[in-house]
Design an enzyme around this catalytic site. Structure first.
Site, PDB file in Angstrom:
ATOM      1  N   TRP A  11      -4.137  11.181  -2.088  1.00  0.00           N
ATOM      2  CA  TRP A  11      -2.990  11.496  -2.931  1.00  0.00           C
ATOM      3  C   TRP A  11      -2.905  13.016  -3.036  1.00  0.00           C
ATOM      4  O   TRP A  11      -3.780  13.645  -3.624  1.00  0.00           O
ATOM      5  CB  TRP A  11      -3.146  10.859  -4.308  1.00  0.00           C
ATOM      6  CG  TRP A  11      -2.966   9.372  -4.266  1.00  0.00           C
ATOM      7  CD1 TRP A  11      -3.919   8.443  -4.007  1.00  0.00           C
ATOM      8  CD2 TRP A  11      -1.740   8.673  -4.462  1.00  0.00           C
ATOM      9  NE1 TRP A  11      -3.366   7.187  -4.017  1.00  0.00           N
ATOM     10  CE2 TRP A  11      -2.035   7.285  -4.306  1.00  0.00           C
ATOM     11  CE3 TRP A  11      -0.429   9.057  -4.756  1.00  0.00           C
ATOM     12  CZ2 TRP A  11      -1.051   6.306  -4.428  1.00  0.00           C
ATOM     13  CZ3 TRP A  11       0.540   8.076  -4.893  1.00  0.00           C
ATOM     14  CH2 TRP A  11       0.227   6.727  -4.725  1.00  0.00           C
ATOM     15  N   GLU A  41       0.847  -1.198   0.000  1.00  0.00           N
ATOM     16  CA  GLU A  41       0.000   0.000   0.000  1.00  0.00           C
ATOM     17  C   GLU A  41       0.881   1.245   0.000  1.00  0.00           C
ATOM     18  O   GLU A  41       1.806   1.348   0.802  1.00  0.00           O
ATOM     19  CB  GLU A  41      -0.917  -0.003   1.225  1.00  0.00           C
ATOM     20  CG  GLU A  41      -1.661   1.276   1.504  1.00  0.00           C
ATOM     21  CD  GLU A  41      -2.456   1.780   0.310  1.00  0.00           C
ATOM     22  OE1 GLU A  41      -2.336   2.973  -0.015  1.00  0.00           O
ATOM     23  OE2 GLU A  41      -3.190   0.985  -0.310  1.00  0.00           O
ATOM     24  N   HIS A  71     -15.642   8.914  -8.515  1.00  0.00           N
ATOM     25  CA  HIS A  71     -15.950   7.512  -8.800  1.00  0.00           C
ATOM     26  C   HIS A  71     -15.280   7.102 -10.114  1.00  0.00           C
ATOM     27  O   HIS A  71     -15.947   6.734 -11.073  1.00  0.00           O
ATOM     28  CB  HIS A  71     -17.465   7.313  -8.934  1.00  0.00           C
ATOM     29  CG  HIS A  71     -18.257   7.585  -7.705  1.00  0.00           C
ATOM     30  ND1 HIS A  71     -19.626   7.796  -7.737  1.00  0.00           N
ATOM     31  CD2 HIS A  71     -17.893   7.654  -6.400  1.00  0.00           C
ATOM     32  CE1 HIS A  71     -20.066   8.000  -6.507  1.00  0.00           C
ATOM     33  NE2 HIS A  71     -19.038   7.918  -5.680  1.00  0.00           N
TER      34      HIS A  71
END
Length: 516
Positions: free
Chosen positions: A74, A44, A448
């Site tokens: 991020w 990860e 999304h």
């Protein structure tokens, strides 16, 4: 935030490496470790933490607080939403649980129409009869778990706000929707639930249930599962077209892990970026960056989809605002068809937000759930530190613009009705001029992303993976996250992503058992 859990030492060799501990990666890691797939390394890029150490802002139900935890996003990622807007920050989860740790928590299945479309797109293994058992199996629904097609013992708890916990805007909006003739359905995940329903969330006892909670935490005792947080996968390594491991970037430099199998679950933004850095993608783009082509797949990054939305900002009355601070937000959902009967079903979603961020502090979110406009993703450079370049292309197609415009007008009419008096101080005013331009200037993504590593038949040039998630043109490499969705999900994609990961985990397990 607590330090990375003990027992997360990175092995130099593994039987399978899973990249990304989000909605999909946590599922793959849990299922493969439990199935005895050998040494499983879950890598990860963001922080890893035990479920009990989840930050309080993320654990709660206030999505604005969760999104404010910058360590779980991020930080430099940006996107162009439309041609009428500048580059804007794009929210993408990073850390244990991925975006499921910071998203809006809606637990809505992809509807049956989605999977009929998948079959029509050449994916017969993904019809509604095939995916329904996986949807039911992942649920722990105390309200409807005993009904046909539902589940009561799965890992993902599904809940709804109690009547006395529903925010004032939610309650008033529900009354307005009923008065306008929208049919009521107590279970929005039941067949034929077009209309008004209580919102379902992936929550347990008023707290978020991320994939870190539902899948990864129960699997951490598995002796052959290793979880490595704060490690970025720069690329997948190949030899003669077959996976031989991954290259990691750590605080101390670069490390190699040998493995015959790699599953990318880094999401629709970073899975295609890793593929391209590894030499799998559009040959002309890779060549321009000096990346050797391992498999020329023009579909990598070529079809980026997101759900465009408009927030109609509202100011609550003083009494309603005080009540909103003590109750839950977004407690009802309306799904409707924007156009004629022949058009897409349930392509519009209306969600009242009793609490938002900003001077208005409340709003109605109007979302287009079946867009046809698409954008693209490309590498910002060969360096893994360079963020991918996202151009979402929202509302590029006239059909999307017209459908969202019709939905916004209907939403404004609902807000202007008598049911909202005493709750909102004033109804939003739409522009007198060019509504289409206003929509392009003010629309936002739902965060999304999907479609950047599309699943499809091998003769389609846009196809990146087959029905089992195997990347075309190479051996030992899978993609198993929302990037493989062949069409935009007609609902918030979390449950569909978990369902997809459950089914692809079984496919990967079978292939590993066969030695591939």
């Amino acid at each position: 935030m607590a330090a990375q859990p003990a027992g997360s030492t990175i092995p130099r060799t593994a039987d399978v490496v899973i990249v990304g501990a989000g909605a999909a990666g946590a599922v793959l890691a849990a299922r493969l470790a439990a199935a005895g797939a050998g040494t499983v390394l879950l890598v990860e890029a963001g922080p890893d933490y035990r479920s009990a150490d989840t930050p309080a802002a993320v654990r709660g139900t206030d999505v604005s607080r969760a999104l404010a935890v910058r360590a779980l996003r991020w930080p430099g990622l940006r996107a162009r939403l439309t041609g009428d807007q500048p580059l804007r920050p794009y929210v993408c989860g990073r850390g244990a649980g991925g975006s499921s740790a910071i998203n809006g928590q809606l637990a809505v299945r992809g509807p049956a129409a989605d999977f009929r479309a998948w079959v029509d797109a050449g994916l017969p293994d993904w019809g509604w009869p095939e995916v329904l058992p996986a949807f039911a199996g992942l649920e722990r629904d105390p309200d409807f778990g005993d009904r046909p097609g539902h589940g009561s013992s799965g890992p993902v708890t599904i809940s709804r706000a109690a009547a006395d916990r529903r925010g004032p805007l939610s309650a008033a909006f529900a009354a307005a929707a009923k008065a306008a003739g929208h049919p009521e359905h107590p279970d929005l995940n039941a067949a034929g639930s077009t209309g008004l329903s209580p919102t379902a969330w992936h929550r347990r006892d008023g707290t978020r249930v991320s994939s870190n909670d539902s899948h990864l935490e129960p699997a951490r005792h598995e002796p052959r599962l290793h979880v490595a947080g704060d490690h970025t996968v720069s690329r997948v390594l190949f030899s003669a077209g077959r996976v031989r491991g991954v290259e990691l970037i750590t605080g101390s430099g670069r490390e190699l892990v040998s493995a015959p199998a790699v599953v990318l679950c880094a999401g629709a933004v970073h899975s295609p970026a890793i593929l391209m850095r590894s030499g799998v993608g559009p040959p002309e783009q890779l060549g321009a960056l000096g990346i050797e082509v391992v498999a020329g797949l023009p579909g990598v990054g070529a079809v980026l989809s997101d759900h465009p939305a408009i927030l109609l900002e509202l100011r609550l009355t003083d009494a309603a605002a005080a009540r909103a601070r003590e109750t839950e937000s977004g407690c009802f959902l309306v799904r409707l068809r924007s156009g004629p009967q022949a058009g897409p079903a349930d392509d519009i979603q209306l969600l009242p937000l009793d609490r938002t961020v900003g001077p208005a502090a409340a709003g109605l979110l109007v979302s287009l759930m079946r867009p046809v406009s698409v954008g693209s993703l490309r590498l910002g450079g060969a360096d893994p530190a360079a963020d991918p370049v996202l151009d979402l292309g929202l509302l590029t197609e006239r059909a999307d613009l017209d459908r969202l415009a019709a939905a916004v007008r209907h939403a404004a009419d609902l807000l202007a009705g008598p049911a909202l008096r005493g709750t909102i101080a004033s109804a939003p005013a739409l522009p007198d001029g060019d509504l289409g331009r206003w929509l392009r200037e003010n629309c936002r993504p739902q965060y999304h992303p999907s479609g950047t590593c599309r699943m499809g038949p091998p003769d389609d040039p846009a196809t990146v993976v087959d029905q089992e998630g195997r990347v075309l043109g190479v051996d030992g490499l899978w993609v198993a996250d929302a990037s493989v969705l062949p069409l935009p999900c007609g609902a918030p994609p979390y449950l569909t992503t978990v369902m997809l990961a459950e089914r692809l985990a079984a496919a990967v397990r079978r292939r590993l058992g066969q030695g591939r």
